[in-house]
Scaffold this motif. Structure first.
Motif, mmCIF file in Angstrom:
data_model
loop_
_atom_site.group_PDB
_atom_site.id
_atom_site.type_symbol
_atom_site.label_atom_id
_atom_site.label_comp_id
_atom_site.label_asym_id
_atom_site.label_seq_id
_atom_site.Cartn_x
_atom_site.Cartn_y
_atom_site.Cartn_z
ATOM 1 N N VAL A 35 0.770 -1.425 -0.400
ATOM 2 C CA VAL A 35 0.414 0.262 -0.227
ATOM 3 C C VAL A 35 0.947 1.538 0.104
ATOM 4 O O VAL A 35 1.577 1.276 0.471
ATOM 5 C CB VAL A 35 -0.731 0.063 1.458
ATOM 6 N N GLY A 36 0.336 1.985 -0.900
ATOM 7 C CA GLY A 36 0.842 3.663 -1.552
ATOM 8 C C GLY A 36 1.020 3.891 -2.602
ATOM 9 O O GLY A 36 0.115 3.938 -3.424
ATOM 10 N N PRO A 37 1.581 4.924 -3.273
ATOM 11 C CA PRO A 37 1.576 6.197 -3.353
ATOM 12 C C PRO A 37 1.822 5.140 -5.160
ATOM 13 O O PRO A 37 2.719 4.626 -4.680
ATOM 14 C CB PRO A 37 2.667 7.263 -3.977
ATOM 15 N N ASP A 38 1.351 5.655 -6.346
ATOM 16 C CA ASP A 38 1.754 4.896 -7.508
ATOM 17 C C ASP A 38 2.816 5.967 -7.827
ATOM 18 O O ASP A 38 3.399 6.125 -7.424
ATOM 19 C CB ASP A 38 0.540 5.244 -8.808
ATOM 20 N N GLY A 39 3.670 4.750 -8.231
ATOM 21 C CA GLY A 39 5.158 5.036 -9.129
ATOM 22 C C GLY A 39 6.382 4.630 -8.347
ATOM 23 O O GLY A 39 7.388 6.026 -8.516
ATOM 24 N N PRO A 210 7.200 21.611 -12.966
ATOM 25 C CA PRO A 210 5.330 21.002 -13.245
ATOM 26 C C PRO A 210 5.858 19.684 -13.337
ATOM 27 O O PRO A 210 4.687 18.976 -12.968
ATOM 28 C CB PRO A 210 4.586 21.334 -14.845
ATOM 29 N N LEU A 211 6.163 18.845 -14.151
ATOM 30 C CA LEU A 211 5.989 17.166 -13.897
ATOM 31 C C LEU A 211 6.332 16.856 -12.387
ATOM 32 O O LEU A 211 5.874 16.318 -12.347
ATOM 33 C CB LEU A 211 6.678 16.762 -14.597
ATOM 34 N N LEU A 212 7.012 17.177 -11.745
ATOM 35 C CA LEU A 212 7.765 16.668 -10.998
ATOM 36 C C LEU A 212 7.042 17.689 -9.241
ATOM 37 O O LEU A 212 6.680 16.597 -8.657
ATOM 38 C CB LEU A 212 9.094 17.845 -10.532
ATOM 39 N N SER A 218 6.902 10.758 -6.669
ATOM 40 C CA SER A 218 6.372 9.294 -6.946
ATOM 41 C C SER A 218 7.647 9.427 -8.761
ATOM 42 O O SER A 218 6.551 9.727 -9.647
ATOM 43 C CB SER A 218 5.174 9.050 -7.594
ATOM 44 N N ALA A 219 8.855 8.961 -8.998
ATOM 45 C CA ALA A 219 9.323 8.327 -10.048
ATOM 46 C C ALA A 219 8.412 7.696 -11.120
ATOM 47 O O ALA A 219 8.222 8.554 -12.069
ATOM 48 C CB ALA A 219 10.428 7.203 -9.711
ATOM 49 N N GLY A 220 7.974 6.972 -10.853
ATOM 50 C CA GLY A 220 6.351 6.489 -12.199
ATOM 51 C C GLY A 220 5.796 7.386 -12.703
ATOM 52 O O GLY A 220 5.169 7.406 -13.522
ATOM 53 N N SER A 221 5.078 8.511 -11.398
ATOM 54 C CA SER A 221 4.345 9.155 -11.604
ATOM 55 C C SER A 221 5.008 10.108 -12.774
ATOM 56 O O SER A 221 4.742 10.743 -13.787
ATOM 57 C CB SER A 221 4.060 9.743 -11.343
ATOM 58 N N GLN A 228 3.047 11.204 -21.014
ATOM 59 C CA GLN A 228 2.219 12.117 -21.882
ATOM 60 C C GLN A 228 2.212 13.295 -22.612
ATOM 61 O O GLN A 228 1.539 13.541 -23.358
ATOM 62 C CB GLN A 228 0.938 11.939 -21.159
ATOM 63 N N LEU A 229 2.714 14.257 -21.766
ATOM 64 C CA LEU A 229 4.094 15.182 -22.130
ATOM 65 C C LEU A 229 4.324 14.827 -24.148
ATOM 66 O O LEU A 229 3.735 16.647 -24.631
ATOM 67 C CB LEU A 229 4.433 15.569 -21.474
ATOM 68 N N GLN A 230 4.541 13.886 -24.076
ATOM 69 C CA GLN A 230 5.247 13.460 -25.620
ATOM 70 C C GLN A 230 4.537 13.505 -26.128
ATOM 71 O O GLN A 230 4.252 13.896 -27.495
ATOM 72 C CB GLN A 230 6.453 12.803 -25.211
#
Length: 319
Positions: A35-39, A210-212, A218-221, A228-230
């Protein structure tokens, strides 16, 4: 050199210690909830744990082969379950749907048919390892029928261990949570996040504040956001970074977003715009308006209408 399967997992010492001791003391639980955040490494931890558990049952010279098989997902005693889309009678993961060019209007879910596959998989003894392992990615996406079916399996798992991966205990049926040993995962601090992104070949993400901010440890995020940006047309991205200059432009932008982006990309765009607009104006009203847009998209409202209302509101607030 001693076998160190947890070496790639950074910033999650508590999880590593709990899982390592479970194997060393021969106290592997029938079910775990990662259990924890994505990525932040939950899926990587599951693979490392399986490798550590299985490694003691293979010859030293075969450990490299074991690592590769787990990495490629072709070990006969491991079943990895991901949420799926239903398309023309097939169940497709997000990756498979993307490869087939399937336009996705709703998020993928873990379905009852997949729980039946788990039951069938666990109905046979392990072929090579000490036990069968089932990993359920995004366990929070299970519908109630699927969760109840899984509950029956958890009550009598047999010679197996199930690993459920979810963001919070509250996101999973309480009766499932009560049958799992909880393994906590936390967000990565800035230095660990930078190390993970650099080691994985994504150091360019570090140059995009903005991405950070979206990633929030979360590295995965962060990596998913960059990808997604690309994927978003540059001219569309530039157009939405500032408030529409007219009602007409707002309506045209809404039409373009609806036509060019699937639901997943639109939800990401909402998060990205929140970061962009906050840095530009620090107006809470704009952030709240974008929050409304996210909630409407998640409730399957008509996307074009959602964006029309959102962009028209941004025009009114910024002019």
């Amino acid at each position: 050199m001693p076998h160190a399967p947890f070496q790639p997992l950074l910033g999650q010492q508590q999880a590593i210690e709990l899982l390592t001791q479970a194997v060393k003391q021969n106290r592997v639980a029938p079910a775990y909830l990662f259990v924890g955040p994505d990525g932040v490494g939950r899926s990587l931890a599951a693979r490392c744990f399986i490798e550590f558990l299985f490694a003691s049952f293979v010859e030293t010279k075969l450990i490299s082969s074991l690592h590769n098989r787990l990495l490629q997902g072709n070990h006969p005693d491991v079943l990895w379950v991901e949420p799926t889309y239903q398309y023309q009678g097939q169940l497709l993961t997000a990756k498979e749907a993307g490869e087939k060019g399937v336009k996705r209007k709703a998020p993928p879910v873990i379905r009852l048919e997949q729980i039946r596959q788990i039951t069938e998989f666990l109905g046979r003894p392990p072929l090579e390892a000490p036990r069968n392992i089932v990993v359920l990615e995004q366990a929070e996406t299970m519908a109630e029928a699927a969760a109840n079916a899984l509950l029956k399996t958890l009550e009598e798992p047999g010679q197996a261990t199930l690993i459920l991966i979810a963001p919070t205990p509250d996101s999973v049926l309480p009766t499932l949570v009560s049958r799992c040993q909880r393994i906590p995962f936390s967000r990565l601090d800035e230095s660990v996040l930078a190390e993970v992104l650099t080691q994985s070949g994504h150091s360019e993400v570090l140059q995009n504040p903005p991405l950070l901010s979206i990633a929030a440890g979360s590295a995965g995020s962060a990596i998913a956001s960059y990808q997604q940006l690309q994927s978003i047309p540059p001219e569309l991205l530039e157009a939405v970074k500032k408030a529409p200059a007219s009602y007409r432009q707002a309506l045209e932008l809404a039409k373009t977003i609806d036509k060019d982006l699937d639901t997943e990309a639109q939800l990401w765009l909402v998060d990205y715009l929140q970061q962009i607009y906050w840095q530009q104006s620090y107006k809470k009203e704009i952030i709240k308006q974008l929050d409304k847009a996210r909630k409407a998209l998640l409730c399957y409202a008509q996307p074009r209408l959602v964006w029309e209302c959102t962009l028209l509101s941004l025009y009114q607030q910024c002019h």
